[in-house]
Design a protein around this motif. Structure first.
Motif, PDB file in Angstrom:
ATOM      1  N   ILE A 167       0.846  -1.201   0.000  1.00 40.77           N
ATOM      2  CA  ILE A 167       0.000   0.000   0.000  1.00 40.77           C
ATOM      3  C   ILE A 167       0.879   1.248   0.000  1.00 40.77           C
ATOM      4  O   ILE A 167       1.557   1.563   0.986  1.00 40.77           O
ATOM      5  CB  ILE A 167      -0.941   0.006   1.221  1.00 40.77           C
ATOM      6  CG1 ILE A 167      -1.810  -1.260   1.199  1.00 40.77           C
ATOM      7  CG2 ILE A 167      -1.811   1.265   1.235  1.00 40.77           C
ATOM      8  CD1 ILE A 167      -2.653  -1.468   2.441  1.00 40.77           C
ATOM      9  N   SER A 210      -7.782   3.254   4.754  1.00 42.26           N
ATOM     10  CA  SER A 210      -8.952   2.460   5.165  1.00 42.26           C
ATOM     11  C   SER A 210      -9.698   1.907   3.957  1.00 42.26           C
ATOM     12  O   SER A 210     -10.052   0.724   3.912  1.00 42.26           O
ATOM     13  CB  SER A 210      -9.928   3.308   5.988  1.00 42.26           C
ATOM     14  OG  SER A 210      -9.313   3.707   7.187  1.00 42.26           O
ATOM     15  N   VAL A 232      -7.596  -0.840   2.176  1.00 40.72           N
ATOM     16  CA  VAL A 232      -7.573  -2.089   2.938  1.00 40.72           C
ATOM     17  C   VAL A 232      -8.907  -2.825   2.796  1.00 40.72           C
ATOM     18  O   VAL A 232      -8.936  -4.037   2.550  1.00 40.72           O
ATOM     19  CB  VAL A 232      -7.229  -1.829   4.424  1.00 40.72           C
ATOM     20  CG1 VAL A 232      -7.476  -3.060   5.282  1.00 40.72           C
ATOM     21  CG2 VAL A 232      -5.772  -1.382   4.544  1.00 40.72           C
ATOM     22  N   ASP A 233     -10.014  -2.080   2.908  1.00 38.67           N
ATOM     23  CA  ASP A 233     -11.333  -2.711   2.760  1.00 38.67           C
ATOM     24  C   ASP A 233     -11.452  -3.449   1.428  1.00 38.67           C
ATOM     25  O   ASP A 233     -11.867  -4.602   1.370  1.00 38.67           O
ATOM     26  CB  ASP A 233     -12.456  -1.659   2.841  1.00 38.67           C
ATOM     27  CG  ASP A 233     -12.611  -1.094   4.259  1.00 38.67           C
ATOM     28  OD1 ASP A 233     -11.965  -1.633   5.181  1.00 38.67           O
ATOM     29  OD2 ASP A 233     -13.366  -0.108   4.427  1.00 38.67           O
ATOM     30  N   VAL A 281      -8.674  -6.486   1.069  1.00 35.46           N
ATOM     31  CA  VAL A 281      -8.851  -7.614   1.978  1.00 35.46           C
ATOM     32  C   VAL A 281     -10.082  -8.461   1.596  1.00 35.46           C
ATOM     33  O   VAL A 281     -10.087  -9.675   1.742  1.00 35.46           O
ATOM     34  CB  VAL A 281      -8.948  -7.077   3.427  1.00 35.46           C
ATOM     35  CG1 VAL A 281      -9.545  -8.087   4.369  1.00 35.46           C
ATOM     36  CG2 VAL A 281      -7.561  -6.642   3.884  1.00 35.46           C
ATOM     37  N   LEU A 325      -0.042  -7.702   4.173  1.00 37.86           N
ATOM     38  CA  LEU A 325      -0.068  -6.284   3.823  1.00 37.86           C
ATOM     39  C   LEU A 325       1.268  -5.630   4.180  1.00 37.86           C
ATOM     40  O   LEU A 325       1.749  -5.768   5.307  1.00 37.86           O
ATOM     41  CB  LEU A 325      -1.185  -5.552   4.584  1.00 37.86           C
ATOM     42  CG  LEU A 325      -2.620  -6.068   4.436  1.00 37.86           C
ATOM     43  CD1 LEU A 325      -3.576  -5.211   5.279  1.00 37.86           C
ATOM     44  CD2 LEU A 325      -3.068  -6.061   2.974  1.00 37.86           C
ATOM     45  N   VAL A 355       2.773  -1.873   4.324  1.00 29.41           N
ATOM     46  CA  VAL A 355       2.321  -0.478   4.287  1.00 29.41           C
ATOM     47  C   VAL A 355       3.522   0.454   4.105  1.00 29.41           C
ATOM     48  O   VAL A 355       4.534   0.318   4.806  1.00 29.41           O
ATOM     49  CB  VAL A 355       1.572  -0.117   5.595  1.00 29.41           C
ATOM     50  CG1 VAL A 355       1.083   1.324   5.566  1.00 29.41           C
ATOM     51  CG2 VAL A 355       0.394  -1.078   5.810  1.00 29.41           C
ATOM     52  N   ALA A 373      -4.408  -0.019   9.112  1.00 31.92           N
ATOM     53  CA  ALA A 373      -4.516  -1.230   8.288  1.00 31.92           C
ATOM     54  C   ALA A 373      -4.819  -2.470   9.133  1.00 31.92           C
ATOM     55  O   ALA A 373      -5.612  -3.328   8.736  1.00 31.92           O
ATOM     56  CB  ALA A 373      -3.225  -1.434   7.490  1.00 31.92           C
ATOM     57  N   ARG A 400      -8.564  -2.186  10.251  1.00 31.61           N
ATOM     58  CA  ARG A 400      -9.528  -2.358   9.167  1.00 31.61           C
ATOM     59  C   ARG A 400      -9.522  -3.782   8.627  1.00 31.61           C
ATOM     60  O   ARG A 400     -10.561  -4.296   8.227  1.00 31.61           O
ATOM     61  CB  ARG A 400      -9.220  -1.403   7.999  1.00 31.61           C
ATOM     62  CG  ARG A 400      -9.396   0.047   8.320  1.00 31.61           C
ATOM     63  CD  ARG A 400     -10.799   0.428   8.698  1.00 31.61           C
ATOM     64  NE  ARG A 400     -11.760   0.463   7.619  1.00 31.61           N
ATOM     65  CZ  ARG A 400     -12.734   1.358   7.500  1.00 31.61           C
ATOM     66  NH1 ARG A 400     -12.845   2.322   8.404  1.00 31.61           N
ATOM     67  NH2 ARG A 400     -13.590   1.302   6.521  1.00 31.61           N
ATOM     68  N   SER A 401      -8.336  -4.388   8.573  1.00 27.57           N
ATOM     69  CA  SER A 401      -8.237  -5.705   7.931  1.00 27.57           C
ATOM     70  C   SER A 401      -8.728  -6.816   8.830  1.00 27.57           C
ATOM     71  O   SER A 401      -9.244  -7.828   8.356  1.00 27.57           O
ATOM     72  CB  SER A 401      -6.782  -5.996   7.555  1.00 27.57           C
ATOM     73  OG  SER A 401      -5.979  -6.094   8.714  1.00 27.57           O
ATOM     74  N   VAL A 405       0.526  -7.763   8.925  1.00 29.12           N
ATOM     75  CA  VAL A 405       0.484  -6.322   8.627  1.00 29.12           C
ATOM     76  C   VAL A 405       1.827  -5.736   9.052  1.00 29.12           C
ATOM     77  O   VAL A 405       2.165  -5.709  10.238  1.00 29.12           O
ATOM     78  CB  VAL A 405      -0.674  -5.616   9.380  1.00 29.12           C
ATOM     79  CG1 VAL A 405      -0.683  -4.130   9.054  1.00 29.12           C
ATOM     80  CG2 VAL A 405      -2.015  -6.252   9.028  1.00 29.12           C
TER      81      VAL A 405
END
Length: 310
Positions: free
Chosen positions: A78, A102, A105-106, A109, A117, A119, A131, A134-135, A142
């Motif tokens: 990301i 956000s 990630v939505d 995922v 992920l 970042v 992240a 949200r995930s 992450v």
């Protein structure tokens, strides 16, 4: 038949596009480049695909404005978010980039529930926290890219100061990605020799300061935009260690639960990166002074997280 890995890079700006370039040249997997700007990811993916016959890499490259093509990605990098402009602090970016991350990630995922992920979006440590929330992923999947970049900067400066190969130099940087990062000279070596044996204290202090200011130095030189060659190469080193299960020990921003006396925050520490993501958090002994610096760094991250209400 062996399946090729699939890597999604979200954000086709300089960092994202250069990530795709390094990933393709190392043949780490097929690449999907995602960006909201129409035509940009498609154009960059096509351009890179046309370099493949010359450079000899066999990977599939797709550019898209949506997320359907990212389905079943092994890794999602990301990079999306607004870049820093001169005079702008990383924190100014905070709320805008938290919303962008956000959404990314939505979408990602939903289609790749087993991905790892990575970042890169700033402010890095706080975006990792976003992240993770949200995930709903386990913390092993992450990971924030910061320490690899910060220590690469430090390694470059040490190699330059001593006029030695960068391959001989290891450097150690802990803490949040920003002005409070904690470079550790006594764990930084040249061919195994601590730099404290090779360089005078004032030179080391200079290198430490320049490392912490690494991103800002480049922003001020470029006038528009920020660093992208080294940040993207750093992310790709992490991807390679994961996909090839190399188990490299690299400094990354990870969610701590008591390690180094820090809980519930993403902070940069050395970790072992392998096929499962973070396979081990390495705890090293710190001097009182180093520990205080790391706590201060964690407090700076905590501030941002508080602003976001996480």
């Amino acid at each position: 038949m062996a399946r090729r890995y699939k890597i999604t890079v979200v954000g086709a700006g300089n960092v994202g596009a250069t990530c795709a370039h390094w990933l393709a040249s190392k043949e780490l997997g097929d690449i999907v480049l995602v960006d909201i700007v129409e035509g940009v990811p498609q154009g960059k993916a096509l351009d890179l695909a046309q370099a493949a016959p010359i450079e000899g890499f066999d990977v599939k490259l797709v550019g898209t404005n949506g997320y359907d093509e990212t389905r079943d990605s092994d890794i999602v990098i990301i990079t999306a978010g607004l870049p820093r402009k001169p005079g702008m602090s990383r924190d100014d970016l905070l709320k805008t980039n938290a919303e962008i991350v956000s959404q990314v990630v939505d979408e990602a995922v939903k289609r790749s529930p087993n991905a790892i992920l990575i970042v890169i979006s700033n402010p890095l440590d706080a975006m990792c926290q976003v992240a993770l929330r949200r995930s709903g992923f386990p913390k092993q999947r992450v990971i924030g890219m910061a320490g690899v970049l910060d220590s690469a900067r430090m390694r470059a400066f040490i190699a330059e100061a001593l006029d030695v190969s960068v391959e001989n130099v290891t450097a150690f940087v802990l803490g949040g990605h920003g002005d409070t990062m904690v470079p550790l000279p006594r764990y930084s070596t040249v061919a195994g020799i601590p730099i404290t044996e090779l360089l005078p204290k004032e030179k080391i202090d200079q290198i430490v300061k320049r490392t912490a200011n690494g991103g800002a130095e480049i922003v001020s030189l470029l006038k528009t935009g920020s660093a992208y060659y080294a940040p993207s190469a750093a992310a790709v080193e992490m991807v390679e260690s994961i996909l090839k299960d190399k188990k490299k020990i690299l400094p990354c921003s990870v969610y701590l639960e008591g390690e180094y006396g820090i809980s519930g925050l993403f902070v940069g520490v050395p970790v072992k990166l392998g096929a499962r993501g973070i396979e081990q958090i390495i705890e090293i002994n710190l001097t009182a002074e180093e520990r205080i610096a790391l706590q201060k760094s964690a407090a700076a991250v905590q501030e941002l997280v508080k602003v976001l209400g996480l």
